[in-house]
Design a protein around this motif. Structure first.
Motif, mmCIF file in Angstrom:
data_model
loop_
_atom_site.group_PDB
_atom_site.id
_atom_site.type_symbol
_atom_site.label_atom_id
_atom_site.label_comp_id
_atom_site.label_asym_id
_atom_site.label_seq_id
_atom_site.Cartn_x
_atom_site.Cartn_y
_atom_site.Cartn_z
ATOM 1 N N LYS A 5 0.813 -1.199 0.000
ATOM 2 C CA LYS A 5 0.000 0.000 0.000
ATOM 3 C C LYS A 5 0.853 1.258 0.000
ATOM 4 O O LYS A 5 0.448 2.309 -0.462
ATOM 5 N N ARG A 6 2.045 1.182 0.505
ATOM 6 C CA ARG A 6 2.929 2.339 0.539
ATOM 7 C C ARG A 6 3.657 2.521 -0.789
ATOM 8 O O ARG A 6 4.165 3.611 -1.062
ATOM 9 N N SER A 7 3.747 1.481 -1.586
ATOM 10 C CA SER A 7 4.508 1.554 -2.831
ATOM 11 C C SER A 7 3.605 2.009 -3.977
ATOM 12 O O SER A 7 2.691 1.279 -4.377
ATOM 13 N N PRO A 8 3.844 3.204 -4.533
ATOM 14 C CA PRO A 8 3.035 3.689 -5.656
ATOM 15 C C PRO A 8 3.413 2.952 -6.937
ATOM 16 O O PRO A 8 4.509 2.400 -7.053
ATOM 17 N N TRP A 20 -1.127 4.756 -16.283
ATOM 18 C CA TRP A 20 -0.406 5.002 -15.013
ATOM 19 C C TRP A 20 -1.189 5.941 -14.106
ATOM 20 O O TRP A 20 -1.275 5.728 -12.905
ATOM 21 N N ARG A 21 -1.803 6.987 -14.682
ATOM 22 C CA ARG A 21 -2.612 7.921 -13.877
ATOM 23 C C ARG A 21 -3.782 7.197 -13.235
ATOM 24 O O ARG A 21 -4.154 7.475 -12.089
ATOM 25 N N ARG A 22 -4.352 6.254 -13.952
ATOM 26 C CA ARG A 22 -5.470 5.481 -13.412
ATOM 27 C C ARG A 22 -5.015 4.619 -12.240
ATOM 28 O O ARG A 22 -5.707 4.515 -11.208
ATOM 29 N N LYS A 23 -3.839 4.016 -12.375
ATOM 30 C CA LYS A 23 -3.304 3.208 -11.271
ATOM 31 C C LYS A 23 -2.978 4.067 -10.056
ATOM 32 O O LYS A 23 -3.177 3.643 -8.911
ATOM 33 N N VAL A 24 -2.469 5.268 -10.278
ATOM 34 C CA VAL A 24 -2.164 6.180 -9.179
ATOM 35 C C VAL A 24 -3.436 6.539 -8.418
ATOM 36 O O VAL A 24 -3.444 6.609 -7.174
ATOM 37 N N SER A 25 -4.535 6.793 -9.163
ATOM 38 C CA SER A 25 -5.804 7.131 -8.510
ATOM 39 C C SER A 25 -6.285 5.982 -7.631
ATOM 40 O O SER A 25 -6.784 6.208 -6.510
ATOM 41 N N MET A 26 -6.129 4.742 -8.104
ATOM 42 C CA MET A 26 -6.523 3.588 -7.297
ATOM 43 C C MET A 26 -5.611 3.436 -6.085
ATOM 44 O O MET A 26 -6.064 3.085 -4.984
ATOM 45 N N TRP A 27 -4.311 3.720 -6.299
ATOM 46 C CA TRP A 27 -3.362 3.625 -5.184
ATOM 47 C C TRP A 27 -3.705 4.626 -4.094
ATOM 48 O O TRP A 27 -3.612 4.320 -2.897
ATOM 49 N N VAL A 30 -6.442 3.358 -1.634
ATOM 50 C CA VAL A 30 -6.147 2.278 -0.676
ATOM 51 C C VAL A 30 -4.871 2.516 0.128
ATOM 52 O O VAL A 30 -4.609 1.798 1.102
ATOM 53 N N SER A 31 -4.087 3.490 -0.275
ATOM 54 C CA SER A 31 -2.800 3.710 0.403
ATOM 55 C C SER A 31 -2.995 4.304 1.795
ATOM 56 O O SER A 31 -3.893 5.119 2.036
ATOM 57 N N ASP A 32 -2.105 3.897 2.723
ATOM 58 C CA ASP A 32 -2.134 4.459 4.074
ATOM 59 C C ASP A 32 -1.100 5.572 4.235
ATOM 60 O O ASP A 32 -0.831 6.027 5.353
ATOM 61 N N VAL A 33 -0.516 6.019 3.117
ATOM 62 C CA VAL A 33 0.445 7.110 3.140
ATOM 63 C C VAL A 33 -0.308 8.430 3.292
ATOM 64 O O VAL A 33 -1.342 8.647 2.648
ATOM 65 N N LYS A 34 0.203 9.322 4.122
ATOM 66 C CA LYS A 34 -0.429 10.622 4.333
ATOM 67 C C LYS A 34 -0.445 11.410 3.024
ATOM 68 O O LYS A 34 0.444 11.301 2.192
ATOM 69 N N LYS A 35 -1.468 12.251 2.858
ATOM 70 C CA LYS A 35 -1.582 13.056 1.646
ATOM 71 C C LYS A 35 -0.368 13.940 1.438
ATOM 72 O O LYS A 35 0.086 14.143 0.315
ATOM 73 N N SER A 36 0.170 14.452 2.535
ATOM 74 C CA SER A 36 1.310 15.363 2.424
ATOM 75 C C SER A 36 2.594 14.648 2.005
ATOM 76 O O SER A 36 3.562 15.287 1.598
#
Length: 284
Positions: A5-8, A20-27, A30-36
């Motif tokens: 989940k941390r790995s984009p 790739w942009r579509r995969k980033v949006s899905m990441w 579900v990612s637990d990485v902070k927005k900042s």
């Protein structure tokens, strides 16, 4: 799981930017990485080794990336750089899908590749109706006439899912080499190629015979008795006309005495002779 989940998703040279942009949006969902921290992680990991992408965002300050709006800023900069390439990618996706057809692969493999190419085209906002997609699948499968009729019968509801199921169920492992050749098309093509090589003239169709009369007999030419034409178009017409006999005077002498001649003349006065062409006496 936490590490994934941390790995984009990585964006390397040659990858489709829209995908790739579509995969980033899905990441991001579900990612637990902070927005900042997401933009910083994208820069350090996802874009590593991509020279053009690194150059595009090189002017962004760390403070801009390390913020809750950092991802929007980073993606907007990348969109500016790869926007023109997106159009090319969309066209390439369309061409690859539109020109794809089965050559030596089985129907099962063809269906899988067909769906893969269509999903790429859909990622650029190009979608087809269910009926058109079903026909596109059938046409691309390169079926012969009998196989195509069978596929149309099984997929009569004009749905892609039904057509896909029918092709896989009936022709799943079939390759074009195993299909029945269209003999008529091959014969026509061979004759056409042979005619072009040898310079043969186009074959002429035989002339038709004259129509039949009301009694069922074929009508004939009044001049030469041919069954292939009538007198107005007879090729022997002028020849026959030039050889026609000239009129001749015929003298008929009746050996009869004067008394009988006078009687016969009186009896025949005001009467006519009718030739019935009969070989026997006819009583009127």
């Amino acid at each position: 799981m936490a590490q994934s989940k941390r790995s984009p998703p990585k964006y390397t040279e040659g990858d489709c930017y829209v995908q790739w942009r579509r995969k980033v949006s899905m990441w991001q969902l579900v990612s637990d990485v902070k927005k900042s921290e997401q933009a910083i992680l994208i820069n350090l990991y996802a874009l590593e080794g991509h020279v053009k992408a690194q150059r595009a965002i090189s002017g962004l300050a760390i403070e801009e990336l390390h913020s809750d709006d950092g991802m929007n800023i980073l993606l907007a900069k990348l969109d500016e750089t790869f926007k023109s390439e997106t159009v090319d990618e969309a066209y390439n996706a369309y061409v690859n899908f539109n020109r794809f057809s089965r050559s030596s692969m089985s129907v099962n493999d063809f269906v899988l590749q067909f769906e893969h190419l269509y999903s790429k085209m859909c990622s650029h906002g190009m979608e087809l109706s269910d009926a058109i997609l079903a026909f596109k699948l059938m046409d691309g499968a390169n079926l012969n006439t009998s196989e195509r009729q069978l596929a149309l019968t099984l997929g009569a509801d004009l749905k892609f899912k039904t057509m896909k199921s029918a092709l896989k169920r009936v022709f799943g492992s079939t390759t074009p080499a195993e299909a029945t050749p269209n003999i008529k098309e091959e014969v026509f093509t061979n004759r056409l190629m042979e005619r072009r090589k040898t310079g043969m003239k186009k074959e002429t169709t035989p002339k038709k015979m004259n129509p039949r009369n009301k009694f069922g007999y074929i009508t004939r030419c009044a001049i030469c008795d041919s069954k292939m034409h009538w007198a107005p178009t007879c090729p022997h017409k002028e020849q026959v006309m030039s050889t026609e006999m000239e009129p001749q005077n015929v003298a008929i002498t009746l050996q009869m005495d004067n008394e009988k001649m006078e009687v016969l003349s009186n009896e025949a006065d005001g009467h006519a002779v009718v030739d019935t062409a009969c070989t026997k006496t006819v009583n009127l």
